[in-house]
Design a protein around this motif. Structure first.
Motif, PDB file in Angstrom:
ATOM      1  N   ARG A 129      35.532  26.353  29.125  1.00 30.83           N
ATOM      2  CA  ARG A 129      36.706  27.182  29.425  1.00 30.83           C
ATOM      3  C   ARG A 129      36.337  28.279  30.415  1.00 30.83           C
ATOM      4  NH1 ARG A 129      39.496  27.841  23.412  1.00 30.83           N
ATOM      5  NH2 ARG A 129      40.450  25.753  23.384  1.00 30.83           N
ATOM      6  N   ILE A 130      35.185  28.867  30.222  1.00 33.74           N
ATOM      7  CA  ILE A 130      34.727  29.900  31.146  1.00 33.74           C
ATOM      8  C   ILE A 130      34.427  29.296  32.501  1.00 33.74           C
ATOM      9  CG2 ILE A 130      32.928  31.609  31.598  1.00 33.74           C
ATOM     10  CD1 ILE A 130      34.795  32.350  29.314  1.00 33.74           C
ATOM     11  N   GLU A 131      33.826  28.103  32.506  1.00 40.20           N
ATOM     12  CA  GLU A 131      33.430  27.486  33.772  1.00 40.20           C
ATOM     13  C   GLU A 131      34.624  27.291  34.702  1.00 40.20           C
ATOM     14  OE1 GLU A 131      31.052  23.601  35.589  1.00 40.20           O
ATOM     15  OE2 GLU A 131      31.615  23.624  33.469  1.00 40.20           O
ATOM     16  N   LYS A 132      35.725  26.804  34.178  1.00 40.94           N
ATOM     17  CA  LYS A 132      36.902  26.555  35.028  1.00 40.94           C
ATOM     18  C   LYS A 132      37.401  27.860  35.640  1.00 40.94           C
ATOM     19  CE  LYS A 132      40.637  24.535  36.692  1.00 40.94           C
ATOM     20  NZ  LYS A 132      41.254  25.711  37.341  1.00 40.94           N
ATOM     21  N   ALA A 133      37.496  28.896  34.821  1.00 42.33           N
ATOM     22  CA  ALA A 133      38.026  30.167  35.317  1.00 42.33           C
ATOM     23  C   ALA A 133      37.097  30.813  36.328  1.00 42.33           C
ATOM     24  CB  ALA A 133      38.274  31.120  34.142  1.00 42.33           C
ATOM     25  N   ILE A 134      35.796  30.790  36.039  1.00 39.53           N
ATOM     26  CA  ILE A 134      34.873  31.488  36.937  1.00 39.53           C
ATOM     27  C   ILE A 134      34.601  30.681  38.195  1.00 39.53           C
ATOM     28  CG2 ILE A 134      32.621  30.690  36.062  1.00 39.53           C
ATOM     29  CD1 ILE A 134      31.877  33.768  36.138  1.00 39.53           C
ATOM     30  N   LEU A 135      34.672  29.348  38.100  1.00 41.27           N
ATOM     31  CA  LEU A 135      34.494  28.530  39.307  1.00 41.27           C
ATOM     32  C   LEU A 135      35.588  28.830  40.327  1.00 41.27           C
ATOM     33  CD1 LEU A 135      33.060  26.353  40.920  1.00 41.27           C
ATOM     34  CD2 LEU A 135      34.365  24.616  39.651  1.00 41.27           C
ATOM     35  N   ASP A 136      36.792  29.058  39.847  1.00 36.83           N
ATOM     36  CA  ASP A 136      37.885  29.428  40.755  1.00 36.83           C
ATOM     37  C   ASP A 136      37.556  30.724  41.494  1.00 36.83           C
ATOM     38  OD1 ASP A 136      39.313  27.216  39.947  1.00 36.83           O
ATOM     39  OD2 ASP A 136      40.633  28.307  38.572  1.00 36.83           O
ATOM     40  N   GLU A 137      36.980  31.698  40.770  1.00 36.58           N
ATOM     41  CA  GLU A 137      36.625  32.979  41.389  1.00 36.58           C
ATOM     42  C   GLU A 137      35.462  32.817  42.361  1.00 36.58           C
ATOM     43  OE1 GLU A 137      38.163  35.779  41.302  1.00 36.58           O
ATOM     44  OE2 GLU A 137      39.622  35.377  39.708  1.00 36.58           O
ATOM     45  N   TRP A 138      34.437  32.055  41.961  1.00 34.73           N
ATOM     46  CA  TRP A 138      33.305  31.808  42.858  1.00 34.73           C
ATOM     47  C   TRP A 138      33.763  31.137  44.151  1.00 34.73           C
ATOM     48  CZ3 TRP A 138      29.964  29.142  38.536  1.00 34.73           C
ATOM     49  CH2 TRP A 138      29.336  30.134  37.750  1.00 34.73           C
ATOM     50  N   THR A 139      34.600  30.113  43.996  1.00 34.11           N
ATOM     51  CA  THR A 139      35.059  29.351  45.154  1.00 34.11           C
ATOM     52  C   THR A 139      35.889  30.212  46.094  1.00 34.11           C
ATOM     53  OG1 THR A 139      35.079  27.316  43.818  1.00 34.11           O
ATOM     54  CG2 THR A 139      36.310  27.283  45.888  1.00 34.11           C
ATOM     55  N   ALA A 140      36.784  31.007  45.518  1.00 33.23           N
ATOM     56  CA  ALA A 140      37.627  31.880  46.348  1.00 33.23           C
ATOM     57  C   ALA A 140      36.775  32.883  47.112  1.00 33.23           C
ATOM     58  CB  ALA A 140      38.652  32.596  45.473  1.00 33.23           C
ATOM     59  N   HIS A 151      28.645  40.461  36.747  1.00 31.84           N
ATOM     60  CA  HIS A 151      29.599  41.111  35.842  1.00 31.84           C
ATOM     61  C   HIS A 151      30.944  41.322  36.520  1.00 31.84           C
ATOM     62  CE1 HIS A 151      28.463  44.836  37.981  1.00 31.84           C
ATOM     63  NE2 HIS A 151      29.573  45.369  37.490  1.00 31.84           N
ATOM     64  N   GLU A 152      30.946  41.495  37.843  1.00 30.15           N
ATOM     65  CA  GLU A 152      32.209  41.681  38.551  1.00 30.15           C
ATOM     66  C   GLU A 152      33.050  40.412  38.524  1.00 30.15           C
ATOM     67  OE1 GLU A 152      31.394  45.050  41.882  1.00 30.15           O
ATOM     68  OE2 GLU A 152      30.406  43.123  42.231  1.00 30.15           O
ATOM     69  N   PHE A 153      32.398  39.255  38.622  1.00 35.82           N
ATOM     70  CA  PHE A 153      33.138  37.997  38.487  1.00 35.82           C
ATOM     71  C   PHE A 153      33.731  37.874  37.084  1.00 35.82           C
ATOM     72  CE2 PHE A 153      30.692  36.460  42.239  1.00 35.82           C
ATOM     73  CZ  PHE A 153      31.762  35.980  42.988  1.00 35.82           C
ATOM     74  N   MET A 154      32.955  38.278  36.072  1.00 37.66           N
ATOM     75  CA  MET A 154      33.461  38.240  34.700  1.00 37.66           C
ATOM     76  C   MET A 154      34.642  39.201  34.530  1.00 37.66           C
ATOM     77  SD  MET A 154      31.828  35.947  33.038  1.00 37.66           S
ATOM     78  CE  MET A 154      30.266  35.177  32.583  1.00 37.66           C
ATOM     79  N   TYR A 155      34.532  40.377  35.111  1.00 38.47           N
ATOM     80  CA  TYR A 155      35.642  41.323  35.046  1.00 38.47           C
ATOM     81  C   TYR A 155      36.902  40.725  35.669  1.00 38.47           C
ATOM     82  CZ  TYR A 155      32.781  45.435  33.708  1.00 38.47           C
ATOM     83  OH  TYR A 155      32.001  46.345  33.049  1.00 38.47           O
ATOM     84  N   ARG A 156      36.737  40.025  36.776  1.00 37.03           N
ATOM     85  CA  ARG A 156      37.890  39.456  37.464  1.00 37.03           C
ATOM     86  C   ARG A 156      38.612  38.430  36.603  1.00 37.03           C
ATOM     87  NH1 ARG A 156      37.423  40.548  43.212  1.00 37.03           N
ATOM     88  NH2 ARG A 156      38.539  38.652  43.809  1.00 37.03           N
ATOM     89  N   ILE A 157      37.863  37.571  35.903  1.00 39.26           N
ATOM     90  CA  ILE A 157      38.551  36.563  35.091  1.00 39.26           C
ATOM     91  C   ILE A 157      39.185  37.197  33.855  1.00 39.26           C
ATOM     92  CG2 ILE A 157      37.116  34.665  35.942  1.00 39.26           C
ATOM     93  CD1 ILE A 157      35.666  34.637  33.274  1.00 39.26           C
ATOM     94  N   LEU A 158      38.556  38.254  33.325  1.00 41.51           N
ATOM     95  CA  LEU A 158      39.134  38.924  32.160  1.00 41.51           C
ATOM     96  C   LEU A 158      40.406  39.671  32.534  1.00 41.51           C
ATOM     97  CD1 LEU A 158      35.907  40.274  30.433  1.00 41.51           C
ATOM     98  CD2 LEU A 158      37.490  38.598  29.463  1.00 41.51           C
ATOM     99  N   LEU A 159      40.361  40.409  33.622  1.00 41.65           N
ATOM    100  CA  LEU A 159      41.507  41.236  34.017  1.00 41.65           C
ATOM    101  C   LEU A 159      42.638  40.415  34.632  1.00 41.65           C
ATOM    102  CD1 LEU A 159      39.597  44.313  35.504  1.00 41.65           C
ATOM    103  CD2 LEU A 159      40.626  44.085  33.239  1.00 41.65           C
ATOM    104  N   SER A 160      42.345  39.185  35.060  1.00 39.26           N
ATOM    105  CA  SER A 160      43.390  38.322  35.630  1.00 39.26           C
ATOM    106  C   SER A 160      44.356  37.805  34.572  1.00 39.26           C
ATOM    107  CB  SER A 160      42.748  37.131  36.341  1.00 39.26           C
ATOM    108  OG  SER A 160      42.210  36.206  35.393  1.00 39.26           O
ATOM    109  N   GLY A 161      43.911  37.797  33.302  1.00 38.84           N
ATOM    110  CA  GLY A 161      44.744  37.264  32.225  1.00 38.84           C
ATOM    111  C   GLY A 161      44.647  35.758  32.068  1.00 38.84           C
ATOM    112  N   LYS A 162      43.804  35.107  32.868  1.00 41.37           N
ATOM    113  CA  LYS A 162      43.698  33.645  32.815  1.00 41.37           C
ATOM    114  C   LYS A 162      43.239  33.122  31.453  1.00 41.37           C
ATOM    115  CE  LYS A 162      42.526  33.048  37.732  1.00 41.37           C
ATOM    116  NZ  LYS A 162      41.448  32.642  38.681  1.00 41.37           N
TER     117      LYS A 162
END
Length: 328
Positions: A129-140, A151-162
Motif C-alpha cells: 500500500r505504501i509502495e503504490k502511494a510513494i512510487l507516484d511521488e517518486w515518479t512525479a 521523510h519529505e516523501f513520506m510527509y507528502r503521501i500522508l498530507l495528500s490524504g491518499k
C-alpha cells in the motif's frame, strides 16, 4: 515536584521508582522537563523497531505538545509507523516467537509476513500500500527534476490524504502523521537500509526512476542537520534523547564535533542534555555500550551537560519517560 490524582501514571512512578534504573528514569525525565522549561529544544532518536512497538501512542502526543522538536530515526522506523497506521488489523502477534522452528518461520514467509520479534508485518496490506502511494511521488518528482529527503516523501503521501481510506488505528496515535502536520525536522541516516529504500533501488534498476538522486542522500542529511543545529542553537539549547543505539544515535550526535573541528564553528554550543535508554552491556569498544562521559572526549558533550543512561528495555522505559514529561 508533586503530582495530582489527575496524573496517575506519574504519581505511581514517583512513589515506586526510587532506586537504580528506576531512579535514573525519574531523574532523566525531570531533567528533560527542566531543559524545556529553560527554553531548550529536544531531539529524539529512534533505533530498533520502536514504531512497530507502537511508540506512536505516546510519541505522537509529545510531538503535538512541542516536547519534541526534531527526530532522527532509521528508515525502518520512518516507514513502520505508517505500516501500522494503514494495516494494523492485519498484523499478527506471535507470543511464543522464541520457540518458533525454522519451518514455522518459513510458514510465516509463505503467508507474506515479515516478523519483528513477536509482531508480524503483513506485506500486502502494509508494504505494498505504501509502495503504490510513494512510487507516484517518486515518479512525479523524478519527471520534474525535483529532489526530496525520504521523510519529505513520506510527509507528502500522508498530507495528500491518499492513505486515509486505509487507516486502521486512530490517526492521533501515528507519530509520523503528527510530525507531518508539524513539518517536524526528521533526519534518516542509512535510509537505503530499509524496505522503502530497497523498493526505491529496485525501481531505479528497472528504469521506472531515472535519477537515483531523486531521493536525497545521507550526506545531504548531515549537511541539513549542520545548518539546522547551527540555527536552532543561536537562541536555544538542543538536547539529545536517545532511544537505543546504532546509526540513529551515532549519526546526529556527531554533528557537533563536525561543526567545531571541520567547519571551525567553535561558537556553536555542545548538546545541552543527554539521555540514552539502552539494554546494551557497558563495554569497551561499543558505541551503544559506552557511558555518556566518553562523549566528552569526542567533543559531543561537556563536563556540565546533564547526562543520564537508563539501562533497560526501551519499549518499557520510553513511554514511561514520555508519560512523566507529559504529566500523565
Amino acid at each position: 515536584m508533586t503530582q495530582s490524582s489527575a496524573a496517575p501514571v506519574s504519581a505511581f512512578l514517583r512513589h515506586h521508582y526510587r532506586h537504580f534504573n528506576a531512579a535514573a528514569l525519574i531523574d532523566a525525565s525531570d531533567a528533560y522537563v527542566r531543559h524545556l522549561d529553560q527554553g531548550g529544544k529536544m531531539m529524539v532518536t529512534l533505533a530498533g523497531a520502536m514504531s512497530t512497538a507502537e511508540l506512536g501512542l505516546s510519541l505522537a502526543e509529545m510531538i503535538r505538545q512541542d516536547k519534541v522538536h526534531a527526530i532522527t530515526c532509521t528508515g525502518a522506523n520512518l516507514e513502520e509507523d505508517i505500516y501500522n497506521l494503514v494495516a494494523h488489523d492485519h498484523y499478527e502477534r506471535v507470543p511464543n516467537y522464541r520457540d518458533l522452528t525454522p519451518e514455522q518461520e518459513q510458514g510465516l514467509l509463505e503467508r507474506h509476513f515479515n516478523r519483528v520479534t513477536d509482531t508480524c508485518i503483513p506485506e500486502a496490506e502494509a508494504i505494498r500500500r505504501i509502495e503504490k502511494a510513494i512510487l507516484d511521488e517518486w515518479t512525479a518528482a523524478d519527471q520534474k527534476g525535483e529532489r526530496y529527503f525520504p521523510h519529505e516523501f513520506m510527509y507528502r503521501i500522508l498530507l495528500s490524504g491518499k492513505l486515509e481510506q486505509y487507516y486502521q488505528i486512530d490517526p492521533k496515535n501515528s507519530w509520523m502523521l503528527a510530525a507531518a502536520q508539524k513539518n517536524l525536522p526528521i533526519i534518516v541516516p542509512g535510509w537505503e537500509d530499509s524496505t522503502t529504500g530497497n523498493i526505491f533501488a529496485s525501481h531505479v534498476i528497472d528504469g521506472n526512476i531515472k535519477n537515483v538522486h531523486t531521493v536525497r542522500s545521507g550526506i545531504e542529511y548531515m549537511m541539513y542537520l549542520a545548518e539546522h543545529y547551527t540555527e536552532v542553537t543561536k537562541t536555544a539549547s538542543l538536547g539529545f534523547f536517545q532511544i537505543g543505539g546504532g546509526i540513529a544515535g551515532d549519526f546526529p550526535i556527531c554533528v557537533v564535533p563536525m561543526l567545531h573541528q571541520d567547519l571551525q564553528r567553535t561558537e556553536v554550543p555542545l548538546w545541552g542534555y543527554f539521555c540514552q535508554i539502552s539494554d546494551s552491556t557497558t563495554s569497551y569498544g561499543s558505541y551503544s555500550g559506552a557511558v555518556p562521559n566518553e562523549k566528552i572526549t569526542w567533543g559531543k558533550l561537556g563536563i556540565e551537560t546533564p547526562k543520564y543512561i537508563i539501562e533497560s528495555d526501551a519499549s518499557i522505559v520510553a513511554p514511561l519517560v514520555f508519560a512523566l514529561v507529559l504529566g500523565w
